[in-house]
Design a protein around this motif. Structure first.
Motif, short mmCIF file in Angstrom:
data_model
loop_
_atom_site.label_atom_id
_atom_site.label_comp_id
_atom_site.label_asym_id
_atom_site.label_seq_id
_atom_site.Cartn_x
_atom_site.Cartn_y
_atom_site.Cartn_z
N ARG A 29 0.86 -1.54 0.00
CA ARG A 29 -0.02 -0.18 0.07
C ARG A 29 0.67 0.97 -0.01
NH1 ARG A 29 -5.05 -1.23 1.62
NH2 ARG A 29 -5.91 0.37 2.52
N GLY A 30 2.10 0.61 0.21
CA GLY A 30 2.45 2.39 0.08
C GLY A 30 2.82 2.89 1.85
N PRO A 31 2.88 3.88 1.69
CA PRO A 31 2.33 4.66 3.10
C PRO A 31 1.35 5.23 3.16
CG PRO A 31 4.43 6.37 1.31
CD PRO A 31 3.57 5.14 0.37
N VAL A 32 1.71 4.79 4.56
CA VAL A 32 -0.06 4.02 6.51
C VAL A 32 0.41 5.73 7.13
CG1 VAL A 32 -0.96 3.09 6.35
CG2 VAL A 32 -0.67 1.89 4.70
N HIS A 33 -0.39 5.90 7.06
CA HIS A 33 -0.94 7.05 8.43
C HIS A 33 -1.58 6.69 8.85
CE1 HIS A 33 -0.28 10.72 10.87
NE2 HIS A 33 -1.58 10.83 10.91
N ALA A 44 -7.44 8.19 16.42
CA ALA A 44 -8.42 7.83 15.58
C ALA A 44 -8.57 6.72 16.23
CB ALA A 44 -8.63 8.13 14.79
N LEU A 45 -7.78 5.81 16.97
CA LEU A 45 -7.87 4.25 16.92
C LEU A 45 -8.77 4.16 18.65
CD1 LEU A 45 -4.39 3.86 15.97
CD2 LEU A 45 -6.58 2.87 14.95
N SER A 46 -9.22 3.46 18.73
CA SER A 46 -10.12 2.72 20.16
C SER A 46 -9.06 2.18 20.61
CB SER A 46 -11.19 1.81 19.86
OG SER A 46 -12.36 2.46 20.80
N ASP A 47 -8.69 1.90 21.90
CA ASP A 47 -7.90 1.23 23.24
C ASP A 47 -8.42 -0.58 23.23
OD1 ASP A 47 -6.80 3.16 23.68
OD2 ASP A 47 -7.01 3.57 25.49
N PRO A 48 -7.73 -1.43 22.49
CA PRO A 48 -8.31 -2.58 21.90
C PRO A 48 -7.70 -2.80 23.48
CG PRO A 48 -5.62 -2.47 21.36
CD PRO A 48 -6.42 -0.94 21.78
N VAL A 49 -9.40 -4.54 23.66
CA VAL A 49 -8.65 -5.36 24.72
C VAL A 49 -8.55 -5.74 24.01
CG1 VAL A 49 -10.32 -6.93 25.61
CG2 VAL A 49 -11.68 -4.51 24.77
N LEU A 50 -7.63 -6.20 24.56
CA LEU A 50 -6.33 -7.29 25.24
C LEU A 50 -6.90 -8.72 25.42
CD1 LEU A 50 -2.97 -6.06 24.26
CD2 LEU A 50 -4.50 -6.40 22.85
N ALA A 99 -6.32 -1.48 10.04
CA ALA A 99 -6.25 -1.06 11.16
C ALA A 99 -5.98 -1.75 12.95
CB ALA A 99 -7.60 -0.47 11.73
N ASN A 100 -5.53 -3.36 12.64
CA ASN A 100 -5.13 -3.76 13.54
C ASN A 100 -3.19 -3.75 13.55
OD1 ASN A 100 -6.74 -5.39 14.13
ND2 ASN A 100 -6.58 -7.33 12.94
N THR A 101 -2.60 -3.40 12.30
CA THR A 101 -1.56 -2.78 12.41
C THR A 101 -0.98 -1.75 12.38
OG1 THR A 101 -1.12 -4.95 9.99
CG2 THR A 101 0.34 -2.29 10.79
N ALA A 102 -2.01 -0.82 12.79
CA ALA A 102 -1.49 0.49 13.72
C ALA A 102 -1.54 0.05 14.99
CB ALA A 102 -3.07 1.58 13.15
N VAL A 103 -2.25 -0.45 15.87
CA VAL A 103 -2.70 -0.70 16.87
C VAL A 103 -1.47 -1.83 17.29
CG1 VAL A 103 -3.92 -1.77 18.64
CG2 VAL A 103 -4.90 -0.46 16.93
N GLN A 104 -1.16 -2.63 16.30
CA GLN A 104 -0.19 -3.41 16.91
C GLN A 104 1.70 -2.79 17.12
OE1 GLN A 104 -1.40 -7.11 14.43
NE2 GLN A 104 -2.49 -8.07 16.06
N HIS A 112 -0.32 -5.53 3.14
CA HIS A 112 -1.11 -5.61 3.52
C HIS A 112 -2.22 -5.90 1.48
CE1 HIS A 112 -1.04 -3.81 7.39
NE2 HIS A 112 -1.87 -5.18 8.04
N LEU A 113 -2.48 -7.45 1.39
CA LEU A 113 -3.61 -7.49 0.16
C LEU A 113 -4.32 -6.93 0.18
CD1 LEU A 113 0.02 -9.13 -0.01
CD2 LEU A 113 -1.28 -10.81 -1.25
N PRO A 114 -4.53 -6.43 -1.28
CA PRO A 114 -6.28 -6.33 -1.17
C PRO A 114 -7.05 -8.14 -1.13
CG PRO A 114 -5.41 -5.67 -2.99
CD PRO A 114 -3.74 -5.79 -2.30
N LEU A 115 -8.33 -8.00 -1.01
CA LEU A 115 -8.91 -9.43 -0.96
C LEU A 115 -9.47 -9.47 -1.60
CD1 LEU A 115 -10.27 -8.45 3.33
CD2 LEU A 115 -8.32 -9.73 2.04
#
Ligand code: GLU
Length: 447
Positions: A160-164, A169-175, A208-213, A229-232
């Motif tokens: 995807r190139g640069p991702v920001h 803008a993200l929710s604290d994830p439940v771990l 979006a998981n990646t941003a959190v991870q 990340h490949l398009p599905l």
């Protein structure tokens, strides 16, 4: 640093073309880079994970030729996840929350109705020790959220190139769930860190998981891997392929549709890339051609018809030694190279070889409409031994004797010899039939 990738399916269903494409891309990348490929079962969802699905996944990957260098099962690693959890708690990055699912739904609905993104409001961070003690006395058990940094998250995605992302803008994830079980968002990071995964290659549903991870890797003091990340895949109408789409499961393509592994690999390695889709007989060829840079951002469409066409083209190219065992498994133990060469161009799936075996090696009721012509032709049949030149010599003689040519010459002979209007070239079939059988069929006898 040597390349290490992983394919991490959840054994909660059958693999379908979309999942196995991600396995293939990971595997091709690993082989291309001289790296290693880990198969990781994400089986911490104990209600939905099943051993038979895990076995099915292994069977499907082996069938495609995607052997793994290492195998791990998340359910074997709970003590390690507990350790990572304690470390995150000690670092102040996990905080206990007590909202019930209903309360969370209400919060989300209220935010959405105000046109705001459904981001967790961190109310639990404002609880005092006394509040928490009271909630626990009421019988509530906490789930634990990861406290994100409210700073930007950036990475250069290999597809995807640069991702920001903005942390805000993200929710604290439940771990950690209420019952103490760790969730995928955490376990995946712990594993990727422990197994020194250098490249996480997965579907774009995980962006979006990646941003959190990435923030979790950083909080654990672990190296952040590269991401792709490949398009599905979608169906021809642009709809996503759901895991429950049984007809696109690998098991059904293999067992019901008769798809050859290299047909599927040839298609999935190239779908959505700048390369043309061509039949390839070995994974090595696909490794040599693989380049992550060729994967486009547009949505690739999976067309079962295209797969079926490629399957036929692969069969037409496969040498006998590649199908010997499969033919034997179909019950055609006596099938030899001459048989294979004769029937291969007429197959769209391997199991159809049985039909042609029946034509060459089992009694067939011939179709003889003009017994005189058939008898004159029979009288001209050369003596054995027969080879690939026998048909030409024989039909040349029949043509000279009867004056027939083209369809008038060939179709009655085909019908008499095979009982059918169409089929493999008679030049190849005639030596398989042999003189005795050919004579009987020309005489109208079932033989
Ligand atoms: N078990 C996850 C899934 O099947 C793995 C995702 C990942 O590759 O991190 O979606």
């Amino acid at each position: 640093m040597s390349v290490a990738v992983r394919f991490a399916p959840s054994p909660t269903g059958l693999l379908h073309v979309g999942n196995i494409r991600l396995a293939l891309v990971n595997w091709l990348f690993a082989r291309k880079e001289g790296g290693s490929f880990l198969l990781r079962m994400d089986d911490t969802d104990e209600e939905r994970s099943r051993p038979e699905y895990a076995e099915g996944i292994e069977r499907d990957l082996r069938w495609l030729g995607l052997h793994w260098d290492r195998f791990e099962r998340e359910s074997d690693r709970y003590p390690r996840y507990d350790e990572a959890t304690e470390a995150l708690k000690a670092a102040g990055r996990l905080y206990p929350c007590y909202e019930t699912p209903e309360e969370l739904n209400l919060k989300r609905a209220s935010l959405v109705s105000q046109g705001r993104p459904p981001i967790y409001d961190r109310a639990a961070l404002r609880l005092t020790d006394a509040d928490r003690a009271r909630l626990e006395r009421e019988g509530r058990k906490p789930h634990w959220r990861f406290k994100l940094e409210h700073s930007p998250v950036d990475w250069t995605d290999l597809v995807r190139g640069p991702v920001h992302f903005e942390g805000t803008a993200l929710s604290d994830p439940v771990l950690i769930r209420e019952d103490g079980r760790p969730l995928y968002t955490l376990t995946s990071v712990v594993d990727d860190a422990d197994f020194a995964i250098t490249h996480v290659i997965r579907g774009e549903d995980h962006v979006a998981n990646t941003a959190v991870q990435i923030q979790i890797f950083e909080a654990m003091g672990a190296a952040v891997p590269a991401f792709a990340h490949l398009p599905l895949l979608t169906d021809a109408g642009g709809q996503g392929l759901s895991k429950r789409l049984g007809s696109l499961s690998i098991a059904s393509l293999r067992e019901e549709e008769g798809i050859e592994p290299m047909a599927l690999a040839s298609l999935l390695a190239k779908l959505g890339t700048s390369d043309a889709i061509e039949p390839r007989l070995t994974l090595d060829e696909l490794v040599a051609e693989f380049d992550m840079g060729k994967i486009a951002r547009g949505t690739p469409k999976f067309d079962p018809e295209e797969l079926a066409r490629l399957n036929a083209r692969i069969l037409h190219l496969l040498p006998f030694d590649r199908v010997r065992n499969d033919l034997a498994a179909l019950g055609l133990e006596g099938a030899d190279e001459a048989f294979w060469e004769a029937v291969r161009p007429n197959l769209s799936r391997l199991s159809e070889a049985r039909d042609w075996w029946a034509v060459t090696h089992a009694p067939v009721a011939p179709l003889v409409e003009d017994p005189d012509f058939a008898a004159r032709a029979a009288a001209l049949l050369p003596a054995e031994p027969w080879d690939l030149s026998t048909w030409g010599a024989w039909t040349g003689a029949v043509k000279a004797e009867t004056g027939r040519k083209g369809k008038d010459l060939f179709l009655p002979l085909r019908r008499a010899l095979t009982g059918r209007d169409h089929g493999p070239e008679l030049k190849n079939l005639l030596p398989l039939l042999g003189r005795e059988r050919a004579l009987k069929r020309l005489a109208g006898e079932t033989a």
